[in-house]
Design a protein around this motif. Structure first.
Motif, PDB file in Angstrom:
ATOM      1  N   SER A 114      -4.950 -14.098  -0.678  1.00 25.12           N
ATOM      2  CA  SER A 114      -5.158 -13.855  -2.110  1.00 25.12           C
ATOM      3  C   SER A 114      -4.536 -12.533  -2.569  1.00 25.12           C
ATOM      4  N   GLY A 115      -3.982 -11.770  -1.654  1.00 26.24           N
ATOM      5  CA  GLY A 115      -3.378 -10.493  -2.041  1.00 26.24           C
ATOM      6  C   GLY A 115      -3.443  -9.507  -0.887  1.00 26.24           C
ATOM      7  N   ALA A 116      -2.943  -8.311  -1.146  1.00 24.78           N
ATOM      8  CA  ALA A 116      -2.872  -7.327  -0.064  1.00 24.78           C
ATOM      9  C   ALA A 116      -4.254  -6.846   0.376  1.00 24.78           C
ATOM     10  N   THR A 117      -5.230  -6.868  -0.522  1.00 25.12           N
ATOM     11  CA  THR A 117      -6.583  -6.462  -0.111  1.00 25.12           C
ATOM     12  C   THR A 117      -7.082  -7.376   1.011  1.00 25.12           C
ATOM     13  N   GLU A 118      -6.925  -8.673   0.790  1.00 29.75           N
ATOM     14  CA  GLU A 118      -7.370  -9.614   1.823  1.00 29.75           C
ATOM     15  C   GLU A 118      -6.539  -9.458   3.096  1.00 29.75           C
ATOM     16  N   SER A 119      -5.231  -9.316   2.933  1.00 32.86           N
ATOM     17  CA  SER A 119      -4.361  -9.195   4.113  1.00 32.86           C
ATOM     18  C   SER A 119      -4.739  -7.960   4.934  1.00 32.86           C
ATOM     19  N   ASN A 120      -5.005  -6.844   4.255  1.00 31.40           N
ATOM     20  CA  ASN A 120      -5.388  -5.627   4.969  1.00 31.40           C
ATOM     21  C   ASN A 120      -6.708  -5.810   5.707  1.00 31.40           C
ATOM     22  N   ASN A 121      -7.664  -6.439   5.042  1.00 34.01           N
ATOM     23  CA  ASN A 121      -8.953  -6.703   5.702  1.00 34.01           C
ATOM     24  C   ASN A 121      -8.788  -7.606   6.914  1.00 34.01           C
ATOM     25  N   LYS A 148      -7.617   2.263  -0.775  1.00 32.37           N
ATOM     26  CA  LYS A 148      -9.057   2.101  -0.504  1.00 32.37           C
ATOM     27  C   LYS A 148      -9.370   0.844   0.320  1.00 32.37           C
ATOM     28  N   CYS A 149      -8.599  -0.210   0.131  1.00 33.22           N
ATOM     29  CA  CYS A 149      -8.950  -1.443   0.862  1.00 33.22           C
ATOM     30  C   CYS A 149      -8.704  -1.293   2.358  1.00 33.22           C
ATOM     31  N   VAL A 150      -7.786  -0.433   2.748  1.00 38.67           N
ATOM     32  CA  VAL A 150      -7.611  -0.139   4.180  1.00 38.67           C
ATOM     33  C   VAL A 150      -8.734   0.796   4.640  1.00 38.67           C
ATOM     34  N   ILE A 164      -0.639   1.982   9.127  1.00 40.76           N
ATOM     35  CA  ILE A 164      -0.070   3.039   8.264  1.00 40.76           C
ATOM     36  C   ILE A 164       0.768   2.383   7.171  1.00 40.76           C
ATOM     37  N   MET A 165       0.491   2.753   5.927  1.00 40.56           N
ATOM     38  CA  MET A 165       1.180   2.123   4.805  1.00 40.56           C
ATOM     39  C   MET A 165       2.653   2.512   4.775  1.00 40.56           C
ATOM     40  N   ALA A 166       3.470   1.656   4.151  1.00 39.53           N
ATOM     41  CA  ALA A 166       4.899   1.955   4.066  1.00 39.53           C
ATOM     42  C   ALA A 166       5.175   2.900   2.896  1.00 39.53           C
ATOM     43  N   VAL A 167       4.741   2.510   1.685  1.00 39.14           N
ATOM     44  CA  VAL A 167       4.924   3.355   0.498  1.00 39.14           C
ATOM     45  C   VAL A 167       3.554   3.611  -0.114  1.00 39.14           C
ATOM     46  N   ASN A 168       3.273   4.880  -0.394  1.00 44.33           N
ATOM     47  CA  ASN A 168       1.971   5.211  -0.974  1.00 44.33           C
ATOM     48  C   ASN A 168       1.912   4.820  -2.457  1.00 44.33           C
ATOM     49  N   ASN A 169       0.803   4.198  -2.829  1.00 42.02           N
ATOM     50  CA  ASN A 169       0.666   3.693  -4.195  1.00 42.02           C
ATOM     51  C   ASN A 169       0.491   4.793  -5.235  1.00 42.02           C
ATOM     52  N   GLU A 170       0.009   5.968  -4.827  1.00 41.10           N
ATOM     53  CA  GLU A 170      -0.195   7.034  -5.814  1.00 41.10           C
ATOM     54  C   GLU A 170       0.995   7.973  -5.897  1.00 41.10           C
ATOM     55  N   THR A 196       1.378  -2.505   8.848  1.00 43.23           N
ATOM     56  CA  THR A 196       1.699  -1.672   7.697  1.00 43.23           C
ATOM     57  C   THR A 196       1.305  -2.374   6.407  1.00 43.23           C
ATOM     58  N   ASP A 197       0.622  -1.630   5.536  1.00 40.61           N
ATOM     59  CA  ASP A 197       0.305  -2.118   4.199  1.00 40.61           C
ATOM     60  C   ASP A 197       1.571  -1.885   3.372  1.00 40.61           C
ATOM     61  N   ALA A 198       2.281  -2.993   3.109  1.00 39.36           N
ATOM     62  CA  ALA A 198       3.566  -2.870   2.408  1.00 39.36           C
ATOM     63  C   ALA A 198       3.467  -3.371   0.968  1.00 39.36           C
ATOM     64  N   ALA A 199       2.253  -3.300   0.395  1.00 40.70           N
ATOM     65  CA  ALA A 199       2.074  -3.791  -0.987  1.00 40.70           C
ATOM     66  C   ALA A 199       3.068  -3.129  -1.936  1.00 40.70           C
ATOM     67  N   GLN A 200       3.345  -1.843  -1.713  1.00 40.51           N
ATOM     68  CA  GLN A 200       4.243  -1.116  -2.626  1.00 40.51           C
ATOM     69  C   GLN A 200       5.677  -1.052  -2.106  1.00 40.51           C
ATOM     70  N   ALA A 201       5.917  -1.636  -0.957  1.00 44.34           N
ATOM     71  CA  ALA A 201       7.235  -1.483  -0.327  1.00 44.34           C
ATOM     72  C   ALA A 201       7.989  -2.798  -0.202  1.00 44.34           C
ATOM     73  N   ILE A 247       1.300  -7.939   2.113  1.00 42.06           N
ATOM     74  CA  ILE A 247       2.220  -8.158   0.993  1.00 42.06           C
ATOM     75  C   ILE A 247       1.404  -8.603  -0.221  1.00 42.06           C
ATOM     76  N   SER A 248       1.814  -8.152  -1.405  1.00 37.02           N
ATOM     77  CA  SER A 248       1.089  -8.535  -2.622  1.00 37.02           C
ATOM     78  C   SER A 248       2.057  -9.117  -3.643  1.00 37.02           C
ATOM     79  N   GLY A 249       1.658 -10.197  -4.314  1.00 36.45           N
ATOM     80  CA  GLY A 249       2.535 -10.856  -5.285  1.00 36.45           C
ATOM     81  C   GLY A 249       2.743 -10.067  -6.562  1.00 36.45           C
ATOM     82  N   HIS A 250       1.669  -9.415  -7.045  1.00 41.19           N
ATOM     83  CA  HIS A 250       1.780  -8.842  -8.395  1.00 41.19           C
ATOM     84  C   HIS A 250       2.456  -7.477  -8.427  1.00 41.19           C
ATOM     85  N   LYS A 251       2.863  -6.966  -7.262  1.00 42.61           N
ATOM     86  CA  LYS A 251       3.634  -5.709  -7.263  1.00 42.61           C
ATOM     87  C   LYS A 251       5.128  -5.994  -7.282  1.00 42.61           C
ATOM     88  N   ILE A 252       5.485  -7.276  -7.174  1.00 43.74           N
ATOM     89  CA  ILE A 252       6.917  -7.622  -7.084  1.00 43.74           C
ATOM     90  C   ILE A 252       7.308  -8.625  -8.177  1.00 43.74           C
TER      91      ILE A 252
HETATM   92  C1  LIG Z   1      -0.833   0.160  -1.235  1.00 45.37           C
HETATM   93  C2  LIG Z   1      -1.682  -0.949  -1.762  1.00 45.37           C
HETATM   94  N1  LIG Z   1      -2.392  -1.684  -0.904  1.00 45.37           N
HETATM   95  C3  LIG Z   1      -3.156  -2.699  -1.313  1.00 45.37           C
HETATM   96  C4  LIG Z   1      -3.276  -3.007  -2.643  1.00 45.37           C
HETATM   97  C5  LIG Z   1      -4.133  -4.161  -3.052  1.00 45.37           C
HETATM   98  O1  LIG Z   1      -3.322  -5.256  -3.399  1.00 45.37           O
HETATM   99  P1  LIG Z   1      -3.898  -6.543  -4.128  1.00 45.37           P
HETATM  100  O2  LIG Z   1      -4.081  -6.164  -5.555  1.00 45.37           O
HETATM  101  O3  LIG Z   1      -2.820  -7.574  -3.929  1.00 45.37           O
HETATM  102  O4  LIG Z   1      -5.155  -6.919  -3.462  1.00 45.37           O
HETATM  103  C6  LIG Z   1      -2.566  -2.256  -3.579  1.00 45.37           C
HETATM  104  C7  LIG Z   1      -2.722  -2.510  -5.028  1.00 45.37           C
HETATM  105  O5  LIG Z   1      -3.264  -1.709  -5.769  1.00 45.37           O
HETATM  106  C8  LIG Z   1      -1.753  -1.186  -3.127  1.00 45.37           C
HETATM  107  O6  LIG Z   1      -1.056  -0.455  -3.979  1.00 45.37           O
END
Ligand SMILES: Cc1ncc(COP(=O)(O)O)c(C=O)c1O
Length: 385
Positions: free
Chosen positions: A72-79, A104-106, A149-155, A178-183, A201-206
């Motif tokens: 369902s998104g990167a939150t689920e994938s990270n968990n 935060k989800c990691v 370890i994440m690839a690109v930091n979201n902040e 690697t959390d690559a939601a932003q990469a 990987i997350s759909g709504h960041k791409i």
């Molecule tokens: C680095 C990172 N990881 C995870 C997430 C969570 O992704 P999703 O919204 O697909 O659950 C985000 C989105 O805010 C993110 O930027």
């Protein structure tokens, strides 16, 4: 005349590309079958959408289609990655390493692991937001199962040294997630070349839909996960539940467009960001960029306005959509933990805003945004370093 409000919050989410929507539409109406119905054409055509998307997502990272699990998104994938791997290794390897500036989800998934008796090391980052590879190496023991370890930091947009981390983990016999939601789709990520075992990987960041993502999981016994969702055994048993063909098709199309247009989009954003930054810094040389000045995603600018309150600044630039330093976890307020982790004081962290540009951003929008920002700061009495 530029149309307002102007969206400059591309790390929060991205507008969907209409080309993605075109691919999704048939699966919302005529091709509505359950992709797991194997006895008729309705099921087969929905299943075909999953097959195509699996290949598109896999291609983008040079993986095999069967290594892509839709979620369902990167939150689920990270968990799934953190809890799933730790549960498999259990008492044999009860140690997880991650970083204090993760999403935060990691961090929350890691905290859950701690509650289940696993030991977690949270690596610090330097003032540039990057990890220290020597420190990572020193923390790995024969008890360590996973490094996340994440690839690109979201902040702050910094790009961690993914290839070096992968090499280090592989050499030590430790799995690397690697959390690559932003990469993903934005910078080249090749799972074999970089020794990545799991990737979120997350759909709504791409420029794809919200509510869909994927976990890349290297095939083989070594990367086994304990599934976090039990049920009908979909996704080869790793993640049960009926898949959403329209969303998954959208994710695939979005990944494919990102792959095709990556180089060209990167250089366009690089040019836009350079021009925008120089306008801001000419008018306000006291501005402070947060995160490494070069090793960062070109679509992100996190900047502190010394002496100003970030939330007040946002209130003064209402038709420009950016976020304050604290905006990444909607339920959490207060100064950003990421900015504090790179050594910014509470006051400086609170004076920071995150500006994100992307595919639909234009020169005119950034010209307008720069003017509005400079005027707002002047109205608020200027910067006080
Ligand atoms: C680095 C990172 N990881 C995870 C997430 C969570 O992704 P999703 O919204 O697909 O659950 C985000 C989105 O805010 C993110 O930027």
């Amino acid at each position: 005349m530029v149309k307002t409000p102007i969206y400059l919050d591309y790390q929060a989410t991205t507008p969907m590309d209409v080309r993605v929507l075109d691919v999704m539409m048939p699966y919302l109406t005529g091709k509505f079958g359950n992709p797991h119905s194997s006895t008729h054409r309705f099921g087969w055509e929905a299943e075909a959408a999953l097959d195509i998307a699996r290949e598109q997502v896999a291609n983008c990272i040079e993986a095999k289609p069967e290594e892509i699990i839709f979620t369902s998104g990167a939150t689920e994938s990270n968990n799934m990655a953190l809890k799933g791997v730790m549960d498999v290794w259990g008492e044999k390897k009860p140690h997880l390493i991650t970083v204090c500036t993760e999403h935060k989800c990691v961090l929350e998934a890691a905290a859950d692991c701690e509650r289940h008796g696993y030991r977690v090391t949270y690596l610090p980052v330097g003032a540039d937001g990057l990890i220290d590879l020597k420190r990572l190496k020193a923390e790995i023991t024969d008890q360590t199962a996973l490094v996340s370890i994440m690839a690109v930091n979201n902040e702050i947009g910094v790009i961690q040294p993914v290839k070096e981390i992968g090499a280090l983990c592989r050499g030590a016999g430790v799995l690397f997630h690697t959390d690559a939601a932003q990469a993903f789709g934005k910078i080249p990520l090749h799972v074999d070349d970089m020794n990545i075992d799991l990737m979120s990987i997350s759909g709504h960041k791409i420029y794809g839909p919200k509510g869909v993502g994927a976990l890349y999981k290297r095939s083989g016994r070594h990367t086994a996960l304990s599934p976090q969702m039990s049920g009908g055994g979909q996704e080869a048993g790793w993640r049960s539940g009926t898949q959403a063909p329209a969303l998954v098709a959208g994710l695939g199309a979005a990944a494919s467009l990102c792959q095709d247009e990556m180089a060209q989009e990167h250089s366009r954003l690089d040019r836009l960001m350079a021009a925008f930054k120089s306008r801001l810094f000419e008018a306000m040389p006291e501005l402070v960029v947060n995160g490494h000045p070069e090793q960062r995603w070109v679509g992100n600018l996190n900047v502190s306005f010394p002496g100003l309150d970030g939330d007040l600044l946002l209130a003064n630039i209402r038709d420009i959509a950016v976020s304050s330093g604290a905006a990444c976890a909607s339920a959490v307020s207060g100064p950003s933990y990421v900015l504090q982790s790179i050594g910014r004081s509470e006051a400086v962290a609170k004076s920071s805003i995150r500006i994100g540009i992307g595919r639909m951003t234009t020169d005119e929008e950034l010209d307008y945004a720069a003017t509005v920002l400079v005027d707002a700061v002047a109205t608020m009495g200027g910067l006080k370093p």
